[in-house]
Design a protein around this motif. Structure first.
Motif, short mmCIF file in Angstrom:
data_model
loop_
_atom_site.label_atom_id
_atom_site.label_comp_id
_atom_site.label_asym_id
_atom_site.label_seq_id
_atom_site.Cartn_x
_atom_site.Cartn_y
_atom_site.Cartn_z
N ILE A 171 0.85 -1.19 0.00
CA ILE A 171 0.00 0.00 0.00
C ILE A 171 0.89 1.24 0.00
N ILE A 172 0.53 2.21 -0.80
CA ILE A 172 1.27 3.47 -0.86
C ILE A 172 0.35 4.61 -0.42
N ALA A 173 0.82 5.40 0.53
CA ALA A 173 0.07 6.57 1.00
C ALA A 173 0.89 7.81 0.70
N ASP A 174 0.44 8.58 -0.27
CA ASP A 174 1.10 9.81 -0.71
C ASP A 174 0.29 10.97 -0.13
N CYS A 175 0.83 11.66 0.89
CA CYS A 175 0.03 12.58 1.69
C CYS A 175 0.63 13.99 1.72
N LYS A 176 -0.28 14.98 1.78
CA LYS A 176 0.15 16.38 1.83
C LYS A 176 -0.58 17.10 2.96
N SER A 177 0.16 17.94 3.70
CA SER A 177 -0.43 18.65 4.83
C SER A 177 -0.06 20.12 4.81
N GLY A 178 -0.94 20.93 5.41
CA GLY A 178 -0.64 22.34 5.60
C GLY A 178 0.38 22.55 6.71
N PHE A 199 6.88 23.27 -2.46
CA PHE A 199 6.17 22.02 -2.18
C PHE A 199 7.21 20.94 -2.00
N THR A 200 7.32 20.40 -0.78
CA THR A 200 8.43 19.51 -0.50
C THR A 200 7.98 18.24 0.22
N ALA A 201 8.66 17.14 -0.08
CA ALA A 201 8.50 15.91 0.71
C ALA A 201 9.43 16.00 1.91
N TYR A 202 9.07 15.31 2.98
CA TYR A 202 9.94 15.31 4.17
C TYR A 202 9.76 13.98 4.91
N ASN A 237 -2.24 26.95 5.23
CA ASN A 237 -2.32 26.90 6.69
C ASN A 237 -2.78 25.54 7.21
N ARG A 238 -3.83 24.98 6.62
CA ARG A 238 -4.43 23.79 7.19
C ARG A 238 -5.04 22.91 6.11
N GLY A 239 -5.13 21.62 6.41
CA GLY A 239 -5.72 20.67 5.49
C GLY A 239 -4.77 19.53 5.16
N ILE A 240 -5.35 18.35 4.91
CA ILE A 240 -4.59 17.17 4.47
C ILE A 240 -5.29 16.54 3.29
N LEU A 241 -4.50 16.19 2.29
CA LEU A 241 -4.98 15.39 1.16
C LEU A 241 -4.10 14.15 1.08
N SER A 242 -4.72 12.98 1.23
CA SER A 242 -4.00 11.71 1.17
C SER A 242 -4.48 10.91 -0.03
#
Length: 344
Positions: A171-178, A199-202, A237-242
């Motif tokens: 399973i792959i979870a590619d997620c972005k957060s504020g 826009f960066t991965a960490y 500021n806020r929010g997550i998209l997975s």
């Protein structure tokens, strides 16, 4: 009125709890604590509270003594000793950090560098994802509120794993957060010049929510769930998209999968299954306790794609904490959480 205290009331999570609890009809904020800002009013830190909720920061013990239920909005590793004191005085505790998210002490030690100070407390604690552990939440004094990324990924995967529809590994979870997901303390990556127009991965394949997700899902469904989780920082500021990619075990139409999700979440107040053809987006959940889920399928590669969106400060943190409080106290889960998403 139930008296509710917040230990660590001046961080982002603490401030969001104050904002939400101020509109709750069945509780009163008994007080907030802060080491750094002790003696100062909350409005001196957040001007939005000026002449509305001008609570003064107190010490932790005072909050424990005058509260029926306590939120601990502290960095991981600081809640265990406080919870031990509070439980001894018969208080309900909701830990917003990671101290009570794990049942496996070795995992907690590996990823957080801490040990269980009192193992009996961890045996009593419940992982506070209402859609998974609602009955257990009603019966416990200690609730470990889930991580924000973990909430978005777990809600996306629960129906699939419960029906044994996908392979448990790969399973792959590619997620972005504020930015608020990083907390209030300034870091190099959260400086304006480093996150604005960027826009960066960490913490690639090395984020603390990975073992939380794997342990929760593996224990819940008696499977060895493994996933690759990569978080990214969005300049918002806020929010997550997975976006979650999984391999189906058998052929099913997207309509059938959508029906299974709809049935799984049919009695849930805050989970919204979008119609097929629509795509979940952060703007659809901002400032609300809702999670929007959309389903998609890659025919050429036989991949089911699930997109889960939530507000990391709401369903990913303070909102879910209050949902857990409502369950623990026997209130309607929607109490204090009926705000609709901001439309822009």
């Amino acid at each position: 009125m139930i008296q509710v205290g917040i230990i660590g009331g001046t961080g982002y999570v603490g401030a969001e709890l104050i904002r939400l609890l101020s509109n709750h009809n069945k509780v009163n904020i008994s007080g907030i604590s802060s080491v750094k800002y002790r003696g100062k009013p909350i409005s001196s830190i957040y001007s939005g509270f000026y002449q509305t909720d001008d609570l003064e920061c107190e010490n932790q013990q005072d909050i424990i003594e005058k509260s029926d239920l306590i939120f601990l909005a502290l960095p991981s590793g600081l809640s265990q000793a406080i919870v031990e004191k509070a439980v001894y005085e018969n208080k309900i505790c909701i830990d917003m950090g990671a101290d009570f998210r794990f049942k496996n002490e070795n995992l907690y030690k590996k990823w957080y560098g801490k040990t269980f100070l009192n193992k009996s407390l961890h045996e009593k604690s419940v992982y506070g994802l209402p859609e998974l552990n609602r009955d257990e939440i009603r019966r416990t004094q200690i609730i470990g509120n889930p991580g924000c990324y973990a909430t978005s990924v777990e809600l996306a995967l629960l129906p699939l794993l419960s029906e044994n529809l996908i392979e448990e590994d790969g399973i792959i979870a590619d997620c972005k957060s504020g930015i608020t997901g990083s907390g209030k303390e300034l870091t190099e990556s959260s400086h304006f010049v480093n996150c604005n127009e960027n826009f960066t991965a960490y913490k690639v394949a090395n984020h603390r929510h990975t073992p939380e997700i794997e342990e929760t899902l593996s224990n819940s469904f008696k499977k060895n769930v493994k996933l690759t989780f990569v978080p990214h920082l969005l300049p918002i500021n806020r929010g997550i998209l997975s976006t979650i990619y999984a391999t189906p075990k058998k052929a099913l139409s997207l309509e059938e999968v959508h029906e299974k999700y709809s049935q799984f979440y049919k009695n849930e107040n805050f989970i919204k299954m979008l119609p097929l053809g629509e795509v979940s987006k952060i703007s659809g959940v901002r400032l609300s306790n809702y999670c929007h889920i959309s389903l998609h399928y890659d025919d050429d590669n036989n991949k089911l794609i699930v997109i889960s969106c939530l507000d990391n400060m709401m369903k990913g943190s303070a909102g879910q904490g209050i949902q857990n409080m409502n369950i623990a106290l026997g209130f309607s889960e929607k109490e204090g959480l009926t705000t609709l998403p901001a439309v822009f």
